[in-house]
Design a protein around this motif. Structure first.
Motif, PDB file in Angstrom:
ATOM      1  N   GLU A 280       2.311  -4.107   4.216  1.00  0.00           N
ATOM      2  CA  GLU A 280       2.639  -3.054   3.256  1.00  0.00           C
ATOM      3  C   GLU A 280       3.857  -3.513   2.483  1.00  0.00           C
ATOM      4  O   GLU A 280       4.758  -4.133   3.039  1.00  0.00           O
ATOM      5  CB  GLU A 280       2.932  -1.744   3.985  1.00  0.00           C
ATOM      6  CG  GLU A 280       3.196  -0.587   3.060  1.00  0.00           C
ATOM      7  CD  GLU A 280       3.329   0.728   3.808  1.00  0.00           C
ATOM      8  OE1 GLU A 280       2.361   1.141   4.462  1.00  0.00           O
ATOM      9  OE2 GLU A 280       4.413   1.306   3.744  1.00  0.00           O
ATOM     10  N   HIS A 281       3.851  -3.224   1.183  1.00  0.00           N
ATOM     11  CA  HIS A 281       4.958  -3.642   0.335  1.00  0.00           C
ATOM     12  C   HIS A 281       5.184  -2.599  -0.748  1.00  0.00           C
ATOM     13  O   HIS A 281       4.230  -2.073  -1.315  1.00  0.00           O
ATOM     14  CB  HIS A 281       4.638  -5.000  -0.302  1.00  0.00           C
ATOM     15  CG  HIS A 281       5.727  -5.524  -1.181  1.00  0.00           C
ATOM     16  ND1 HIS A 281       6.947  -5.930  -0.686  1.00  0.00           N
ATOM     17  CD2 HIS A 281       5.785  -5.700  -2.511  1.00  0.00           C
ATOM     18  CE1 HIS A 281       7.704  -6.335  -1.686  1.00  0.00           C
ATOM     19  NE2 HIS A 281       7.020  -6.212  -2.797  1.00  0.00           N
TER      20      HIS A 281
ATOM     21  N   ARG B 152       3.198   1.468  -3.950  1.00  0.00           N
ATOM     22  CA  ARG B 152       3.070   1.171  -2.517  1.00  0.00           C
ATOM     23  C   ARG B 152       1.726   0.456  -2.347  1.00  0.00           C
ATOM     24  O   ARG B 152       0.677   1.026  -2.619  1.00  0.00           O
ATOM     25  CB  ARG B 152       3.108   2.426  -1.666  1.00  0.00           C
ATOM     26  CG  ARG B 152       2.962   2.133  -0.173  1.00  0.00           C
ATOM     27  CD  ARG B 152       3.041   3.381   0.677  1.00  0.00           C
ATOM     28  NE  ARG B 152       4.271   4.101   0.478  1.00  0.00           N
ATOM     29  CZ  ARG B 152       5.445   3.834   1.063  1.00  0.00           C
ATOM     30  NH1 ARG B 152       5.529   2.818   1.886  1.00  0.00           N
ATOM     31  NH2 ARG B 152       6.508   4.572   0.836  1.00  0.00           N
ATOM     32  N   ILE B 153       1.807  -0.789  -1.889  1.00  0.00           N
ATOM     33  CA  ILE B 153       0.612  -1.620  -1.735  1.00  0.00           C
ATOM     34  C   ILE B 153       0.354  -1.851  -0.255  1.00  0.00           C
ATOM     35  O   ILE B 153       1.232  -2.311   0.467  1.00  0.00           O
ATOM     36  CB  ILE B 153       0.794  -2.990  -2.427  1.00  0.00           C
ATOM     37  CG1 ILE B 153       1.222  -2.811  -3.882  1.00  0.00           C
ATOM     38  CG2 ILE B 153      -0.494  -3.797  -2.342  1.00  0.00           C
ATOM     39  CD1 ILE B 153       1.677  -4.103  -4.542  1.00  0.00           C
ATOM     40  N   LYS B 154      -0.861  -1.514   0.192  1.00  0.00           N
ATOM     41  CA  LYS B 154      -1.297  -1.827   1.553  1.00  0.00           C
ATOM     42  C   LYS B 154      -2.356  -2.914   1.430  1.00  0.00           C
ATOM     43  O   LYS B 154      -3.219  -2.851   0.557  1.00  0.00           O
ATOM     44  CB  LYS B 154      -1.855  -0.585   2.245  1.00  0.00           C
ATOM     45  CG  LYS B 154      -0.783   0.459   2.500  1.00  0.00           C
ATOM     46  CD  LYS B 154      -1.315   1.623   3.283  1.00  0.00           C
ATOM     47  CE  LYS B 154      -0.193   2.616   3.526  1.00  0.00           C
ATOM     48  NZ  LYS B 154      -0.617   3.723   4.379  1.00  0.00           N
ATOM     49  N   PHE B 155      -2.291  -3.894   2.324  1.00  0.00           N
ATOM     50  CA  PHE B 155      -3.170  -5.052   2.199  1.00  0.00           C
ATOM     51  C   PHE B 155      -3.331  -5.748   3.539  1.00  0.00           C
ATOM     52  O   PHE B 155      -2.614  -5.453   4.496  1.00  0.00           O
ATOM     53  CB  PHE B 155      -2.607  -6.025   1.153  1.00  0.00           C
ATOM     54  CG  PHE B 155      -1.217  -6.504   1.455  1.00  0.00           C
ATOM     55  CD1 PHE B 155      -1.002  -7.729   2.042  1.00  0.00           C
ATOM     56  CD2 PHE B 155      -0.105  -5.712   1.159  1.00  0.00           C
ATOM     57  CE1 PHE B 155       0.283  -8.171   2.339  1.00  0.00           C
ATOM     58  CE2 PHE B 155       1.177  -6.146   1.442  1.00  0.00           C
ATOM     59  CZ  PHE B 155       1.376  -7.373   2.042  1.00  0.00           C
TER      60      PHE B 155
ATOM     61  N   VAL C  87      -6.214  -6.412  -1.032  1.00  0.00           N
ATOM     62  CA  VAL C  87      -5.517  -5.137  -1.232  1.00  0.00           C
ATOM     63  C   VAL C  87      -6.440  -4.010  -0.779  1.00  0.00           C
ATOM     64  O   VAL C  87      -7.572  -3.892  -1.253  1.00  0.00           O
ATOM     65  CB  VAL C  87      -5.102  -4.961  -2.708  1.00  0.00           C
ATOM     66  CG1 VAL C  87      -4.462  -3.606  -2.923  1.00  0.00           C
ATOM     67  CG2 VAL C  87      -4.140  -6.072  -3.131  1.00  0.00           C
ATOM     68  N   THR C  88      -5.958  -3.161   0.140  1.00  0.00           N
ATOM     69  CA  THR C  88      -6.752  -2.031   0.622  1.00  0.00           C
ATOM     70  C   THR C  88      -6.417  -0.746  -0.119  1.00  0.00           C
ATOM     71  O   THR C  88      -7.272   0.125  -0.239  1.00  0.00           O
ATOM     72  CB  THR C  88      -6.566  -1.829   2.136  1.00  0.00           C
ATOM     73  OG1 THR C  88      -5.169  -1.678   2.430  1.00  0.00           O
ATOM     74  CG2 THR C  88      -7.126  -3.015   2.917  1.00  0.00           C
ATOM     75  N   SER C  89      -5.174  -0.628  -0.615  1.00  0.00           N
ATOM     76  CA  SER C  89      -4.819   0.524  -1.445  1.00  0.00           C
ATOM     77  C   SER C  89      -3.573   0.212  -2.261  1.00  0.00           C
ATOM     78  O   SER C  89      -2.736  -0.588  -1.846  1.00  0.00           O
ATOM     79  CB  SER C  89      -4.591   1.787  -0.604  1.00  0.00           C
ATOM     80  OG  SER C  89      -3.384   1.708   0.109  1.00  0.00           O
ATOM     81  N   ALA C  90      -3.516   0.833  -3.432  1.00  0.00           N
ATOM     82  CA  ALA C  90      -2.357   0.698  -4.317  1.00  0.00           C
ATOM     83  C   ALA C  90      -2.093   2.069  -4.927  1.00  0.00           C
ATOM     84  O   ALA C  90      -2.941   2.595  -5.645  1.00  0.00           O
ATOM     85  CB  ALA C  90      -2.627  -0.340  -5.399  1.00  0.00           C
TER      86      ALA C  90
END
Length: 183
Positions: A159-160, A98-101, A116-119
């Protein structure tokens, strides 16, 4: 017991309707919907966007107006084209991430400035960045015109859910045309 479970489900479902909608980069508008939405874009530019010169940002909405925010995100940050083929980064473990960006859409309708803010999952932040670069390289948005000037939209939250690895097993169990992205 069933009443308690039903009540719990409805409570969580209701709360999920009020969470902040996120712009999705993997779902494109079909051609008919895109042509119908283009006229609404011109009418809602001042309502949905805060613009200075050639740069715009999506406006923040209060919690009770999240439905309006979702409409604005549909109009201004839903791609008109998403490529189904991309390359995954080398030496990435199989799994999902789960990628937040955050990103911007330039005046030509291309994604730029991915951060990218979190992975969380199989890929780390650096691998997730490379994945998103490849995944979005051919993604296209309808260019934004504000008062006849081509403009960009900045600081969009995205988000992806990224799937990496061997898709052979998934293809056997999924019906045709379910939109699984392949490398």
């Amino acid at each position: 017991m069933k009443k308690c479970l039903s009540l719990l489900f409805l409570t969580f479902f209701g709360l999920s309707l009020y969470s902040a909608p996120i712009c999705l980069i993997n779902q494109e508008l079909n051609k008919d919907t895109a042509s119908q939405l283009s006229q609404f874009r011109q009418q809602t530019t001042d309502t949905c966007l805060a613009c200075n010169d050639d740069s715009c940002k999506l406006k923040a909405w209060p919690e009770e107006k999240k439905g309006d925010e979702a409409v604005c995100k549909l109009l201004f940050c839903t791609p008109s084209y998403v490529s189904k083929f991309f390359e995954k980064p080398d030496n990435v473990k199989a799994g999902k991430t789960r990628i937040k960006f955050t990103y911007s859409i330039n005046s030509k309708g291309k994604i730029k400035g991915i951060k990218v803010t979190s992975a969380k999952g199989a890929m780390n932040v650096r691998e997730s960045y490379k994945y998103l670069q490849s995944f979005t390289s051919k993604t296209q948005f309808d260019p934004l015109l504000v008062n006849g000037t081509a403009s960009k939209i900045e600081d969009i939250e995205g988000e992806h859910m990224a799937f990496t690895g061997n898709y052979a097993d998934m293809e056997k169990t999924m019906p045709a045309g379910r939109g699984i992205y392949r490398e």
